[in-house]
Enzyme design. Structure first.
Site: not given
Ligand code: ATP
Length: 293
Positions: A11, A96-97, A101, A103-104, A137
């Site tokens: 998203k 990642v991070a 979103a 992980g969500s 999320d």
């Molecule tokens: P948001 O936008 O919801 O804040 P994000 O995109 O910034 O999320 P994610 O990619 O969801 O962040 O990752 C955040 C942390 O969650 C990572 O540092 C990772 O260690 C942990 N994590 C746990 N499960 C997952 C997964 N399935 N995919 C990615 N990261 C994961």
């Protein structure tokens, strides 16, 4: 059916304002989410053992009980008093991070996929309520399309989907912790003019130029103060030919630009490609999770 493959869409936030701090430490938001074409694939296979196992080749994604996909499967299993074992394979494409979103989206795909694979019969509303217990999320990732999020981002009102809007995503490779960004927030800076209502009107009219001009994310202030290079990247993205507006998504560091068409998006992609850790063109998506087979 022994296995199911689910697309887990990322998203972006077209608008994000923080409207208050809650006693539990969370913040009340007003945000506009939109699903995008960029997605991970989540493959769930039934297993003879009672275990839930997770496999993901991305080095930053945990394969243990802290994986959000694992937590989603365990939550569903608890809700029905046990459903048997399964393996969850996550083919990662979403950075990642990165404020997208990822992980969500994986958790939403597991909730949706496990519900189908094991014939649990939960409604989408029930899955969204279970998801909200794991992450703010997740309900939106299940709903997909476009929505206004209030509360911690989990109270959703559908908005008109913007179909096939060309986007360019640029990620400078800086991992940003969402909680650290919220800690640095200065409340006197929150947006009182309610740009959210204005951008909503543009979405209802399908006015892409208006949407581009109305993009807003309060979290840019603390993030750009700490990482001026992200602010500079946004300026560069905003001045690309065919760019209607650029913004940081969520708590960053991914920036997105709304582009005139796929050709201008691809031209700008080649401009950034070799200089940033992740850069791709994509489009807005009407769905958040999608069963492929
Ligand atoms: P948001 O936008 O919801 O804040 P994000 O995109 O910034 O999320 P994610 O990619 O969801 O962040 O990752 C955040 C942390 O969650 C990572 O540092 C990772 O260690 C942990 N994590 C746990 N499960 C997952 C997964 N399935 N995919 C990615 N990261 C994961």
């Amino acid at each position: 059916m022994q296995k199911i493959r689910v697309r887990a869409h990322a998203k972006i936030n077209l608008y994000l304002d923080v409207v208050g701090k809650r006693e539990d430490g969370y913040h009340d938001l007003e945000t506009i989410f939109h699903s995008i074409g960029l997605h991970d694939d989540v493959i769930i296979r039934k297993q003879d053992t009672k275990e839930i196992t997770v496999h993901c080749e991305h080095p930053a994604v945990p394969s243990d009980v802290s994986n959000l996909g694992y937590r989603a499967a365990a939550r569903l299993s608890d809700a029905v008093g046990g459903i048997g074992g399964m393996s969850i394979e996550i083919q990662k494409r979403i950075p990642v991070a990165a404020g997208l979103a990822g992980g969500s989206a994986n958790a939403a795909a597991v909730l949706h996929g496990v519900n189908e694979l094991f014939g649990l019969g939960f409604t989408q509303e029930k899955l969204m309520r279970l998801g909200a217990q794991l992450g703010a999320d997740i309900p939106f990732c299940l709903l997909g399309g476009a929505a206004l999020g209030t509360g911690i981002g989990d109270l959703l009102t559908r908005l008109p989907v913007l179909s096939d809007l060309s986007l360019l995503l640029v990620n400078p490779g800086i991992e940003i912790s969402t909680s650290a960004v919220f800690k640095k927030l200065n409340f006197s800076l929150t947006n009182r003019e309610n740009v959210g209502i204005i951008i909503r009107t543009h979405m209802e009219k399908g006015d892409v130029l208006g949407i581009g001009g109305g993009l807003y994310n309060l979290l840019e202030i603390p993030v750009f103060a700490e990482y001026p290079e992200i602010a500079a990247l946004k300026t560069e993205l905003s001045t690309q030919a065919g760019c209607y507006g650029a913004l940081m998504s969520g708590s960053g560091a991914t920036l997105f630009a709304i582009m005139h068409n796929s050709e201008s998006a691809r031209l700008s992609e080649s401009h950034f490609k070799n200089r940033v850790s992740f850069c791709t063109t994509t489009v807005t998506s009407p769905v958040g999770v999608y069963i492929q087979d």
